[in-house]
Design an enzyme around this catalytic site. Structure first.
Site, mmCIF file in Angstrom:
data_model
loop_
_atom_site.group_PDB
_atom_site.id
_atom_site.type_symbol
_atom_site.label_atom_id
_atom_site.label_comp_id
_atom_site.label_asym_id
_atom_site.label_seq_id
_atom_site.Cartn_x
_atom_site.Cartn_y
_atom_site.Cartn_z
ATOM 1 N N HIS A 60 49.081 39.864 36.070
ATOM 2 C CA HIS A 60 48.915 40.086 37.510
ATOM 3 C C HIS A 60 47.550 39.589 37.975
ATOM 4 O O HIS A 60 46.564 40.326 37.975
ATOM 5 C CB HIS A 60 49.065 41.573 37.819
ATOM 6 C CG HIS A 60 49.189 41.891 39.268
ATOM 7 N ND1 HIS A 60 49.916 42.967 39.735
ATOM 8 C CD2 HIS A 60 48.676 41.294 40.381
ATOM 9 C CE1 HIS A 60 49.843 43.012 41.061
ATOM 10 N NE2 HIS A 60 49.087 42.004 41.466
ATOM 11 N N LEU A 63 45.166 33.777 42.354
ATOM 12 C CA LEU A 63 44.293 32.609 42.222
ATOM 13 C C LEU A 63 44.044 31.892 43.547
ATOM 14 O O LEU A 63 43.231 30.975 43.602
ATOM 15 C CB LEU A 63 44.866 31.640 41.185
ATOM 16 C CG LEU A 63 45.008 32.236 39.783
ATOM 17 C CD1 LEU A 63 45.542 31.202 38.820
ATOM 18 C CD2 LEU A 63 43.685 32.801 39.288
ATOM 19 N N ARG A 64 44.769 32.276 44.603
ATOM 20 C CA ARG A 64 44.477 31.861 45.986
ATOM 21 C C ARG A 64 44.702 30.388 46.297
ATOM 22 O O ARG A 64 44.542 29.986 47.456
ATOM 23 C CB ARG A 64 43.028 32.212 46.348
ATOM 24 C CG ARG A 64 42.599 33.647 46.079
ATOM 25 C CD ARG A 64 43.433 34.653 46.798
ATOM 26 N NE ARG A 64 42.861 36.003 46.766
ATOM 27 C CZ ARG A 64 43.531 37.109 47.007
ATOM 28 N NH1 ARG A 64 44.829 37.047 47.277
ATOM 29 N NH2 ARG A 64 42.939 38.280 46.971
ATOM 30 N N HIS A 179 55.541 44.893 44.182
ATOM 31 C CA HIS A 179 54.494 45.626 44.893
ATOM 32 C C HIS A 179 55.244 46.657 45.727
ATOM 33 O O HIS A 179 55.897 46.320 46.709
ATOM 34 C CB HIS A 179 53.710 44.658 45.779
ATOM 35 C CG HIS A 179 52.727 45.311 46.702
ATOM 36 N ND1 HIS A 179 51.375 45.089 46.601
ATOM 37 C CD2 HIS A 179 52.879 46.160 47.749
ATOM 38 C CE1 HIS A 179 50.743 45.776 47.542
ATOM 39 N NE2 HIS A 179 51.646 46.433 48.249
ATOM 40 N N HIS A 232 50.763 47.769 39.601
ATOM 41 C CA HIS A 232 49.628 48.656 39.922
ATOM 42 C C HIS A 232 50.021 50.066 40.380
ATOM 43 O O HIS A 232 49.741 50.474 41.515
ATOM 44 C CB HIS A 232 48.704 48.006 40.948
ATOM 45 C CG HIS A 232 49.361 47.267 42.077
ATOM 46 N ND1 HIS A 232 50.358 47.804 42.859
ATOM 47 C CD2 HIS A 232 49.141 46.012 42.560
ATOM 48 C CE1 HIS A 232 50.730 46.927 43.760
ATOM 49 N NE2 HIS A 232 50.003 45.826 43.606
ATOM 50 N N ASP A 305 45.198 42.912 38.460
ATOM 51 C CA ASP A 305 45.342 42.688 39.895
ATOM 52 C C ASP A 305 44.098 42.012 40.455
ATOM 53 O O ASP A 305 43.614 42.334 41.550
ATOM 54 C CB ASP A 305 45.630 44.001 40.643
ATOM 55 C CG ASP A 305 46.054 43.797 42.090
ATOM 56 O OD1 ASP A 305 46.405 42.657 42.453
ATOM 57 O OD2 ASP A 305 46.027 44.780 42.866
ATOM 58 N N HIS A 309 37.900 37.769 47.035
ATOM 59 C CA HIS A 309 37.684 37.481 48.455
ATOM 60 C C HIS A 309 36.263 36.950 48.629
ATOM 61 O O HIS A 309 35.430 37.077 47.729
ATOM 62 C CB HIS A 309 37.888 38.731 49.308
ATOM 63 C CG HIS A 309 39.285 39.263 49.294
ATOM 64 N ND1 HIS A 309 40.333 38.604 49.896
ATOM 65 C CD2 HIS A 309 39.820 40.386 48.733
ATOM 66 C CE1 HIS A 309 41.452 39.303 49.717
ATOM 67 N NE2 HIS A 309 41.167 40.370 49.010
ATOM 68 N N PHE A 323 42.083 43.931 51.551
ATOM 69 C CA PHE A 323 42.274 44.735 50.357
ATOM 70 C C PHE A 323 42.016 43.886 49.108
ATOM 71 O O PHE A 323 42.330 42.707 49.072
ATOM 72 C CB PHE A 323 43.717 45.256 50.278
ATOM 73 C CG PHE A 323 44.084 46.283 51.311
ATOM 74 C CD1 PHE A 323 43.743 47.614 51.126
ATOM 75 C CD2 PHE A 323 44.792 45.929 52.458
ATOM 76 C CE1 PHE A 323 44.113 48.584 52.061
ATOM 77 C CE2 PHE A 323 45.160 46.880 53.394
ATOM 78 C CZ PHE A 323 44.812 48.216 53.196
ATOM 79 N N GLY A 324 41.474 44.508 48.058
ATOM 80 C CA GLY A 324 41.418 43.832 46.760
ATOM 81 C C GLY A 324 40.034 43.742 46.165
ATOM 82 O O GLY A 324 39.037 43.627 46.885
#
Length: 426
Positions: A60, A63-64, A179, A232, A305, A309, A323-324
């Site tokens: 999980h 990589l954007r 999710h 998660h 996870d 950012h 989030f993240g």
């Protein structure tokens, strides 16, 4: 090329013992003692005093790329994974455009192959663009190379859509990786709903938003026979639902993230977006239930996870920040320090949850040190303290609440198919 990892501490029958590992043609050729006297090699890697681990497996990560490369790229994200001791990672599909067609998936697989520093597998979406109720061509995506199906970042809101997705996935022998989040129960929240959110004056997300959808989905998994994997897991109630489903014979597996094991909402003392993640940090009771769930086998594995950012995004209030948090580069060291060194987990358990179990649950040829296996090997220093610093991250994302922590378990070297993917600076 033959390489020999010499004098390292390997787990043998649950105990650390000195062993040598001979690597040839990208595979582990032999594990034993005093191998340098038996076989000529091209290079010797001295692992004196180091723990020699199977490469970790993370099912999980985000990589954007494509679409959000200011946050991360395949190259930086996979290098971050290698820095954290991971040699196999599974990339989630919440990129732009999402891999919801065979053509898009093949393009992503080509990108992963070109820029990935570790072994990579790729999720495809469950529905078009990870939203709505239009199912993707699952058979076509499997044929194109999909690892599994997930709308991660979004819960599948319609039960009928999830039911049909599971029916198709079961026929294809593919996992549906969810999710779990009922949007109608989130109420615009930014952290766990409870005493802390009320004290800080921040809108809360009730835990039932996760648990209600998991309860729905395990019923659907029971009806379809699909492999249903819960991402998660964050609440005690969700652990109870999964425990009951497993006892009833439902084909359900699940993961927990390091941050949900290490932190609770009690650690949020101010409006701090470094502690904003989805699902949010639960109560201390939730955190303890997750630990119990790992120990009793309800929770199958640990996955990071990893969600990078930009610094600017995370500098905002929790009301506006995304989030993240990142996880690839801190997971092993934090978990080893906080749980193994304190005696709550054994090193054998931790490596199982971070390597062998995720590989086994998803049928990956990874996560074990044995003759004939891929030479995916990590050397960790378990004795020298170091401080987690953003400047050492290879990820573009520095959004970690663990920066500044003094820990053990530094990655010294990561080998992927016998080749160096990461070497620590002196």
């Amino acid at each position: 090329m033959k390489r020999l990892i010499k004098n390292g501490q390997c787990l043998v029958n649950g105990h650390l013992q000195v062993r040598d590992i001979l690597i040839a043609d990208g595979k582990i050729a032999k594990i034993g003692q005093h191998l340098s006297a038996q076989t000529p090699v091209d290079q010797i890697i001295d692992a004196q005093g180091l723990f020699v681990s199977p490469g970790l497996v993370d099912v999980h990560v985000h990589l954007r790329e494509p679409g959000q490369t200011a946050k991360e790229t395949v190259k930086t994200g996979s290098l971050a994974a290698a820095h954290g001791g991971y040699t196999t990672i599974a990339a989630m599909p919440n990129v732009i455009p999402a891999p919801d067609t065979s053509e898009r998936l093949k393009a992503m697989l080509a990108l992963n192959q070109r820029d990935g520093a570790v072994h990579m597998v790729q999720y495809a979406t469950i529905t078009t663009d990870r939203g709505g109720d239009e199912l993707v061509d699952m058979a076509g995506l499997k044929a194109a190379g999909a690892f599994a199906f997930s709308n991660d970042g979004n819960g599948v809101q319609t039960a009928g859509t999830m039911y049909q997705a599971m029916q198709q996935a079961a026929q294809l022998n593919m996992a549906v990786v969810a999710h779990a989040e009922d949007d109608s129960l989130t109420f615009g929240g930014v952290m766990h709903e409870g005493n802390v959110s009320k004290r800080l004056g921040l809108p809360g997300i009730p835990s039932v938003s996760e648990t209600a959808q998991v309860a729905r989905d395990v019923a659907l998994a029971a009806a379809t026979g699909a492999h249903y994997h819960v991402c998660h897991v964050s609440s005690a109630a969700t652990v109870q639902v999964i425990r009951a489903a497993k006892a009833a014979g439902v084909n359900v597996t699940c993961e927990v993230s390091p941050h949900h094991l290490l932190l609770s909402d009690e650690d949020i003392t101010s409006d701090n977006a470094m502690l904003k993640m989805n699902p949010p940090l639960g109560s201390e009771q939730d955190r303890r239930a997750l630990i119990t769930g790992l120990l009793d086998g309800t929770i199958d594995l640990i996955a990071t996870d990893h969600a990078p950012h930009t610094d600017a995004e995370k500098a905002q209030s929790m009301l506006k920040a995304p989030f993240g948090i990142t996880g690839s580069e801190t997971a092993f060291a934090m978990l080893y320090t906080k749980f193994v060194k304190t005696g709550l987990f054994s090193l054998v358990q931790l490596i199982n949850w971070m390597a062998a179990s995720p590989a086994a649950r998803f049928g990956l040829n990874a996560g074990q040190l044995m003759a004939g296996a891929p030479a995916d090997v990590v050397l960790f220093d378990l004795t020298t303290p170091f401080t987690i610093q953003a400047a050492d991250f290879l990820s573009k994302g520095h959004n970690s609440p663990f920066i500044g922590q003094q820990v053990l378990g530094k990655t010294i070297r990561t080998l992927v198919s016998g080749k160096d993917a990461y070497i620590s600076r002196p």
